[in-house]
Design a protein around this motif. Sequence first.
Motif, PDB file in Angstrom:
ATOM      1  N   LYS A 161       0.834  -1.215   0.000  1.00  0.00           N
ATOM      2  CA  LYS A 161       0.000   0.000   0.000  1.00  0.00           C
ATOM      3  C   LYS A 161       0.869   1.265   0.000  1.00  0.00           C
ATOM      4  CE  LYS A 161      -3.924  -2.124   2.393  1.00  0.00           C
ATOM      5  NZ  LYS A 161      -4.730  -2.130   3.650  1.00  0.00           N
ATOM      6  N   GLN A 171       2.057   1.858  -3.512  1.00  0.00           N
ATOM      7  CA  GLN A 171       0.966   2.359  -4.354  1.00  0.00           C
ATOM      8  C   GLN A 171       0.682   3.826  -4.060  1.00  0.00           C
ATOM      9  OE1 GLN A 171      -1.929  -0.591  -3.200  1.00  0.00           O
ATOM     10  NE2 GLN A 171      -1.498  -1.911  -4.951  1.00  0.00           N
ATOM     11  N   LYS A 172       0.708   4.207  -2.796  1.00  0.00           N
ATOM     12  CA  LYS A 172       0.458   5.595  -2.422  1.00  0.00           C
ATOM     13  C   LYS A 172       1.614   6.513  -2.814  1.00  0.00           C
ATOM     14  CE  LYS A 172      -2.534   4.494   1.520  1.00  0.00           C
ATOM     15  NZ  LYS A 172      -2.681   4.518   3.000  1.00  0.00           N
TER      16      LYS A 172
END
Length: 358
Positions: free
Chosen positions: A169, A172-173
């Motif tokens: 995550k 992705q961020k």
Amino acid sequence: MDYEITELNEENEQEYKNFILKHNSPIEFEPEWRKLIESNFGFKAIYLIAKKKDNADRNGGIAAVLPLFEANSFLFGKRLISTPFAVHTGILSDEKEAGAVTALIKYAKDLVKLDNYKFLEIRKKEKDSSPDEEFTVKEEVYDFSLKINRSLEDIWKFLPKNSVRWGIKKAQKSNLTVRSGNSRKELNNFYSLFLTTRKYRGVPAYPESFFIDILDTFKDKIKIYVCEFNNEPIAAVMMLFHNKRIRYFHAGMKPQKRFLQMQPYHLLFWTVITEGHNFGYETFDLGGSTKIANDGGLYGFKEKWADSIKPAPSYYYSVSGKIPLSNTSGIKLAGMIWKKLPLKIVDKISPFVIRQFV
């Protein structure tokens, strides 16, 4: 039953290929892999084949095979290894052919005595009984894998929430992107990052020609994933797709802290897992590691992804009974020196140095 031991050659190559295909063998058993190791590292291949003497069927006579290489170095002298730079490529055999395995081992031991090899090393996938009482086992390498023939939701739930899932995550961020392919462009990106990482870790690198030959020889089985930030390659992994298994081969990334904090490896691995699952692959093989490599960092990273962690032991035989000892302090000292060398020097002398550490 009696067995005849021969070496792999042009006449029996197709029969040999049929045998290893039947057994879903690792890629190192392929005859083409033998040529890659010989041409890039100068090791002599001795691929042994055990055949039933009373079997007249030329397509069914092979009972077991053992890929060996003659390696020579200043550190360990002349020895026989199955197989250089591989985690496990021991004896491949039919389940009921224990006699063929015994015959191969005896032949390999006779080679050690006849040609004055320092030792014979057979690297096996899993620990079992020693080939015979004259072998000594060492357990330093562990093999990591993850089953991906289940739903992506189940795979995601299995992965540790506060480390792996968090890392994916985070990547992705951080607006990281991944592209993949098997062109020379991806290879160039990969090798530049791979060489940088090996220098940073204080470890000699494989020559670029080795990866070029792998790509040219097994192009339909190779995929390189490149992670980018603002169109700048910051990490890459090379994967082998073979016999329903995706195998992590090598990787590299820029060592700057700002890139490390973005967790690019997490995004690369998750991308590989997702694509492999969607194309029907069954296992993601993360390869091997020791508990001392990178001060345990590589072991710890792979451990978080794996649902299977098994020893991949090496079995040693020598006439004297002596086996090579690990020199942890010496390796660490060499690594410290290696880190200080200019990248161009690392690139130039790595092929010679890495041959000493098979």
